[in-house]
Design a protein around this motif. Sequence first.
Motif, PDB file in Angstrom:
ATOM      1  N   GLN A  86       0.833  -1.213   0.000  1.00 24.20           N
ATOM      2  CA  GLN A  86       0.000   0.000   0.000  1.00 24.20           C
ATOM      3  C   GLN A  86       0.864   1.258   0.000  1.00 24.20           C
ATOM      4  O   GLN A  86       0.522   2.257  -0.633  1.00 24.20           O
ATOM      5  CB  GLN A  86      -0.930   0.004   1.218  1.00 24.20           C
ATOM      6  CG  GLN A  86      -1.980  -1.094   1.204  1.00 24.20           C
ATOM      7  CD  GLN A  86      -1.506  -2.369   1.872  1.00 24.20           C
ATOM      8  OE1 GLN A  86      -0.314  -2.566   2.111  1.00 24.20           O
ATOM      9  NE2 GLN A  86      -2.448  -3.240   2.204  1.00 24.20           N
ATOM     10  N   LEU A  87       1.991   1.213   0.710  1.00 23.79           N
ATOM     11  CA  LEU A  87       2.895   2.354   0.714  1.00 23.79           C
ATOM     12  C   LEU A  87       3.591   2.487  -0.637  1.00 23.79           C
ATOM     13  O   LEU A  87       3.802   3.599  -1.131  1.00 23.79           O
ATOM     14  CB  LEU A  87       3.923   2.216   1.837  1.00 23.79           C
ATOM     15  CG  LEU A  87       4.897   3.380   2.010  1.00 23.79           C
ATOM     16  CD1 LEU A  87       4.150   4.678   2.290  1.00 23.79           C
ATOM     17  CD2 LEU A  87       5.896   3.084   3.135  1.00 23.79           C
ATOM     18  N   LYS A  88       3.927   1.364  -1.244  1.00 23.24           N
ATOM     19  CA  LYS A  88       4.528   1.413  -2.579  1.00 23.24           C
ATOM     20  C   LYS A  88       3.551   2.026  -3.578  1.00 23.24           C
ATOM     21  O   LYS A  88       3.947   2.822  -4.449  1.00 23.24           O
ATOM     22  CB  LYS A  88       4.912   0.005  -3.026  1.00 23.24           C
ATOM     23  CG  LYS A  88       5.514  -0.093  -4.441  1.00 23.24           C
ATOM     24  CD  LYS A  88       6.776   0.751  -4.563  1.00 23.24           C
ATOM     25  CE  LYS A  88       7.573   0.407  -5.813  1.00 23.24           C
ATOM     26  NZ  LYS A  88       6.865   0.578  -7.066  1.00 23.24           N
ATOM     27  N   ALA A  89       2.268   1.699  -3.450  1.00 19.26           N
ATOM     28  CA  ALA A  89       1.257   2.284  -4.342  1.00 19.26           C
ATOM     29  C   ALA A  89       1.173   3.791  -4.148  1.00 19.26           C
ATOM     30  O   ALA A  89       0.965   4.546  -5.108  1.00 19.26           O
ATOM     31  CB  ALA A  89      -0.104   1.633  -4.098  1.00 19.26           C
ATOM     32  N   TRP A  90       1.344   4.257  -2.908  1.00 13.71           N
ATOM     33  CA  TRP A  90       1.363   5.697  -2.631  1.00 13.71           C
ATOM     34  C   TRP A  90       2.584   6.341  -3.270  1.00 13.71           C
ATOM     35  O   TRP A  90       2.481   7.364  -3.948  1.00 13.71           O
ATOM     36  CB  TRP A  90       1.352   5.910  -1.120  1.00 13.71           C
ATOM     37  CG  TRP A  90       1.405   7.340  -0.667  1.00 13.71           C
ATOM     38  CD1 TRP A  90       0.363   8.223  -0.572  1.00 13.71           C
ATOM     39  CD2 TRP A  90       2.566   8.053  -0.202  1.00 13.71           C
ATOM     40  NE1 TRP A  90       0.802   9.442  -0.084  1.00 13.71           N
ATOM     41  CE2 TRP A  90       2.143   9.366   0.145  1.00 13.71           C
ATOM     42  CE3 TRP A  90       3.912   7.710  -0.046  1.00 13.71           C
ATOM     43  CZ2 TRP A  90       3.030  10.319   0.647  1.00 13.71           C
ATOM     44  CZ3 TRP A  90       4.792   8.663   0.449  1.00 13.71           C
ATOM     45  CH2 TRP A  90       4.339   9.956   0.780  1.00 13.71           C
ATOM     46  N   PHE A  91       3.746   5.726  -3.070  1.00 18.33           N
ATOM     47  CA  PHE A  91       4.964   6.248  -3.686  1.00 18.33           C
ATOM     48  C   PHE A  91       4.833   6.284  -5.209  1.00 18.33           C
ATOM     49  O   PHE A  91       5.305   7.217  -5.861  1.00 18.33           O
ATOM     50  CB  PHE A  91       6.178   5.406  -3.296  1.00 18.33           C
ATOM     51  CG  PHE A  91       6.896   5.882  -2.068  1.00 18.33           C
ATOM     52  CD1 PHE A  91       7.499   7.133  -2.041  1.00 18.33           C
ATOM     53  CD2 PHE A  91       6.987   5.073  -0.944  1.00 18.33           C
ATOM     54  CE1 PHE A  91       8.181   7.569  -0.914  1.00 18.33           C
ATOM     55  CE2 PHE A  91       7.670   5.502   0.184  1.00 18.33           C
ATOM     56  CZ  PHE A  91       8.271   6.752   0.209  1.00 18.33           C
ATOM     57  N   ASP A  92       4.205   5.266  -5.795  1.00 20.08           N
ATOM     58  CA  ASP A  92       4.060   5.218  -7.246  1.00 20.08           C
ATOM     59  C   ASP A  92       3.267   6.406  -7.777  1.00 20.08           C
ATOM     60  O   ASP A  92       3.418   6.782  -8.945  1.00 20.08           O
ATOM     61  CB  ASP A  92       3.374   3.918  -7.672  1.00 20.08           C
ATOM     62  CG  ASP A  92       4.304   2.727  -7.644  1.00 20.08           C
ATOM     63  OD1 ASP A  92       5.534   2.937  -7.666  1.00 20.08           O
ATOM     64  OD2 ASP A  92       3.814   1.579  -7.607  1.00 20.08           O
ATOM     65  N   ARG A  93       2.418   6.990  -6.930  1.00 18.56           N
ATOM     66  CA  ARG A  93       1.628   8.159  -7.374  1.00 18.56           C
ATOM     67  C   ARG A  93       2.364   9.474  -7.152  1.00 18.56           C
ATOM     68  O   ARG A  93       2.062  10.449  -7.837  1.00 18.56           O
ATOM     69  CB  ARG A  93       0.289   8.207  -6.638  1.00 18.56           C
ATOM     70  CG  ARG A  93      -0.836   7.473  -7.331  1.00 18.56           C
ATOM     71  CD  ARG A  93      -0.631   5.995  -7.404  1.00 18.56           C
ATOM     72  NE  ARG A  93      -1.687   5.293  -8.117  1.00 18.56           N
ATOM     73  CZ  ARG A  93      -1.960   4.014  -7.939  1.00 18.56           C
ATOM     74  NH1 ARG A  93      -1.270   3.295  -7.058  1.00 18.56           N
ATOM     75  NH2 ARG A  93      -2.904   3.426  -8.655  1.00 18.56           N
TER      76      ARG A  93
END
Length: 204
Positions: free
Chosen positions: A105-112
């Motif tokens: 979920q944090l990686k998905a945030w970073f990806d944005r």
Amino acid sequence: MAVRNILLVTASILGENGQSRALATHFKAQLGARDDIQLTERDVVSLDLPHLDGAEMASWMTAPDERDAAQHELAARSETLIEEVLAHDLIVLAVPLYNLGIPSQLKAWFDRILRAGKTFKYTENGPVGLIEGKRALVLAARGGQYAGTAMDTQTGHVSSLLGLIGIRDIDWIYAEGLNMGEGVRDQAMGEARQAVENYTAERL
């Protein structure tokens, strides 16, 4: 740099029962009634961001006036989160260690928030961050003891992600060995809480 606005990002799938969340809560408590600091909280688990896919990335690469309705909606995910980061002086990440990495979920945030042309750019000398004058604090909670070893892939990864967009002033506070017995856990959390208190007293 004076800190006036803090973005506190949590990423525990255990919610209030997570040790990284406990460190985040302790950080919040140290702010007390300070009226010179505004705190925004963002739980990336509750955001329920999907994995980044080609359609969403294509929306970024399409000029705003050429996007269709679906592309506007997709692009808004990233743009809203980027604006939130830009509005804050200090980014505090409360990060558990899952299988030697960061939560997806944090990686998905970073990806944005890591977007070429928006928060960093490519040059002939490599990527250059476009976000200036911001700091980060990482509150890292881990079941084992990994800091300073080859198995600590998380510290370098998160530091590189933040560095890509220009955030290089990064402090780390570790609570390790949390699954290695009650005594080890209590000592580690106690030391981490004290480090949080020292940070807020000296750095804010």
